[in-house]
Design an enzyme around this catalytic site. Structure first.
Site, mmCIF file in Angstrom:
data_model
loop_
_atom_site.group_PDB
_atom_site.id
_atom_site.type_symbol
_atom_site.label_atom_id
_atom_site.label_comp_id
_atom_site.label_asym_id
_atom_site.label_seq_id
_atom_site.Cartn_x
_atom_site.Cartn_y
_atom_site.Cartn_z
ATOM 1 N N ARG A 114 -8.067 5.077 -5.490
ATOM 2 C CA ARG A 114 -8.325 4.814 -4.070
ATOM 3 C C ARG A 114 -9.374 5.799 -3.576
ATOM 4 O O ARG A 114 -9.251 7.003 -3.793
ATOM 5 C CB ARG A 114 -7.058 4.935 -3.226
ATOM 6 C CG ARG A 114 -7.349 4.903 -1.713
ATOM 7 C CD ARG A 114 -6.110 4.777 -0.855
ATOM 8 N NE ARG A 114 -5.659 3.390 -0.801
ATOM 9 C CZ ARG A 114 -4.758 2.929 0.069
ATOM 10 N NH1 ARG A 114 -4.194 3.751 0.936
ATOM 11 N NH2 ARG A 114 -4.396 1.656 0.045
ATOM 12 N N TYR A 123 -8.293 14.098 1.309
ATOM 13 C CA TYR A 123 -7.495 14.944 0.435
ATOM 14 C C TYR A 123 -8.368 15.498 -0.692
ATOM 15 O O TYR A 123 -9.568 15.240 -0.755
ATOM 16 C CB TYR A 123 -6.264 14.175 -0.046
ATOM 17 C CG TYR A 123 -5.361 13.771 1.104
ATOM 18 C CD1 TYR A 123 -4.966 14.707 2.054
ATOM 19 C CD2 TYR A 123 -4.946 12.449 1.279
ATOM 20 C CE1 TYR A 123 -4.166 14.345 3.141
ATOM 21 C CE2 TYR A 123 -4.146 12.077 2.353
ATOM 22 C CZ TYR A 123 -3.755 13.035 3.283
ATOM 23 O OH TYR A 123 -2.971 12.682 4.351
ATOM 24 N N CYS A 166 3.305 7.171 3.038
ATOM 25 C CA CYS A 166 4.189 8.331 3.021
ATOM 26 C C CYS A 166 5.425 8.079 3.879
ATOM 27 O O CYS A 166 5.315 7.615 5.020
ATOM 28 C CB CYS A 166 3.453 9.557 3.535
ATOM 29 S SG CYS A 166 2.183 10.169 2.405
ATOM 30 N N GLN A 212 1.032 6.464 -6.653
ATOM 31 C CA GLN A 212 -0.211 7.127 -6.294
ATOM 32 C C GLN A 212 -0.046 8.628 -6.525
ATOM 33 O O GLN A 212 0.820 9.268 -5.921
ATOM 34 C CB GLN A 212 -0.558 6.853 -4.827
ATOM 35 C CG GLN A 212 -1.917 7.364 -4.399
ATOM 36 C CD GLN A 212 -2.169 7.117 -2.929
ATOM 37 O OE1 GLN A 212 -1.532 7.732 -2.070
ATOM 38 N NE2 GLN A 212 -3.097 6.213 -2.617
ATOM 39 N N ALA A 260 1.969 8.563 -1.837
ATOM 40 C CA ALA A 260 1.332 9.709 -2.472
ATOM 41 C C ALA A 260 2.398 10.663 -3.004
ATOM 42 O O ALA A 260 3.205 11.203 -2.249
ATOM 43 C CB ALA A 260 0.441 10.425 -1.467
ATOM 44 N N SER A 281 0.825 -1.197 0.000
ATOM 45 C CA SER A 281 0.000 0.000 0.000
ATOM 46 C C SER A 281 0.867 1.258 0.000
ATOM 47 O O SER A 281 1.964 1.262 0.564
ATOM 48 C CB SER A 281 -0.890 -0.008 1.250
ATOM 49 O OG SER A 281 -1.914 0.940 1.168
#
Length: 356
Positions: A229, A181, A25, A99, A57, A22
């Protein structure tokens, strides 16, 4: 048959198994550039046997960073360092993905081990943006509501991020429309009070995401998968729901999205979340069952048998591991042994492969 270790093919990309790292960060970048930390951290998960390694991300614009230490993909100079990572992952038999993200009203913070506080301009902070001038919480600044030109720039930023991701060799692109976000902020009525074409009705609130999907898909070769996502529920009355996620999934299918990665929450500071092992899997199952769109399950998936059951029962097509992969970079190799599956270990490590 052990389903967790069956290959998974979308378009022209085949994952060697259903285990995905996954996006997490690392807050270890300077000016958005990847570093040796990223190469070693991500490379070790490929050595450990994951089918797909999804990079954290990556901000498509500097104002879209959560912190000044975020990974970035807003300039062409970021591409060579990312290419170094994708090249290594490929040598280990894994696929690589990235991502693409914009933090919206939750941007401009110090990272967690530097205090996590909102940054002032004197501390290197910047003005945040969102769908509406609504702060995430009392501890967050009020964002500027994006005008039409600002929205168009967001779409273009994602488009250019996708172009760079393709140049960097990523086989999968995931759009971050979760966790409070920017794209999620537009989708949820809890954070979007606009009265124009991007607010109000469900169709208006998902408009920005669909425009970003179209721009991203246009920059990608047809043979590479596009994932999204989402936070499949806000866990808050009046917010985004599982049924909304099903409705969105049908639109995303038509728009060329190949998999919906189903996380939850983080658009409001206080939500009643029933946290427990696999607590978000129900949403991946619902979307998959009601739409046929492949899904990914994420959230407190921590052992091999649990992961196998999720895939074998048809609740999701892949499982995404976060914290468990931090605890054990070689989870796929260990899971294969536990489940009685023969998988190829890196030749450098073969002498340590446990015998059955």
């Amino acid at each position: 048959m052990i389903h967790l270790f069956q290959p998974f093919t979308q378009r022209n990309v085949t994952l060697r198994n259903r285990i995905v790292i996954s996006p997490m960060c690392q807050y270890s970048s300077v000016d958005g550039f990847s570093s040796d930390w990223h190469l070693v951290h991500l490379g070790s998960r490929a050595v450990g046997g994951a089918g797909l390694v999804l990079l954290e991300a990556a901000a498509v614009t500097p104002v879209g960073r959560i912190t000044p230490d975020d990974l970035g993909i807003w300039q062409d100079e970021h591409v060579p360092g990312l290419r170094r990572i994708t090249d290594f992952i490929r040598t280990q038999g894994g696929a690589s993905g990235i991502q693409l993200a914009h933090a919206g009203r939750k941007a401009s913070h110090a990272n967690t081990w530097k205090g996590g506080q909102t940054l002032t301009p004197a501390e290197g902070g910047w003005t945040t943006v969102g769908p509406s001038a609504i702060a995430f919480s009392d501890d967050y600044p009020t964002p500027q509501a994006l005008d039409k030109a600002g929205i168009e720039q967001v779409v273009e930023d994602f488009r250019q991020g996708a172009r760079r991701a393709v140049e960097a060799g990523f086989e999968v692109i995931e759009l971050h429309a979760a966790h409070g976000y920017l794209l999620h902020e537009f989708m949820s009525p809890l954070s979007n009070e606009r009265t124009d074409a991007y607010g109000g009705s469900f169709e208006n609130r998902v408009r920005l995401l669909l425009e970003v999907v179209a721009a991203t898909r246009a920059e990608m070769p047809d043979d590479r998968p596009l994932w999204v996502r989402i936070s499949a529920t806000d866990w808050t009355e009046g917010g985004w729901t599982g049924d909304d996620s099903v409705r969105l999934a049908r639109l995303l299918q038509d728009a060329g999205v190949d998999l919906l990665d189903c996380s939850t929450a983080a658009n409001v500071p206080k939500a009643d979340i029933p946290v427990g092992p696999g607590y978000q899997v129900q949403f991946a199952e619902q979307v998959r069952r009601e739409t046929g769109l492949p899904t990914g399950a994420v959230g407190l998936i921590t052992d091999a048998q649990q992961a196998e059951e999720i895939v074998a029962s048809g609740q999701a097509d892949v499982v995404l591991l976060g914290r468990e992969s931090l605890r054990d970079p070689y989870f796929p190799l260990h899971a294969a042994h536990e489940l009685g599956v023969d998988v190829k270990w890196p030749v450098q490590y073969e002498r340590a492969q446990p015998k059955r």
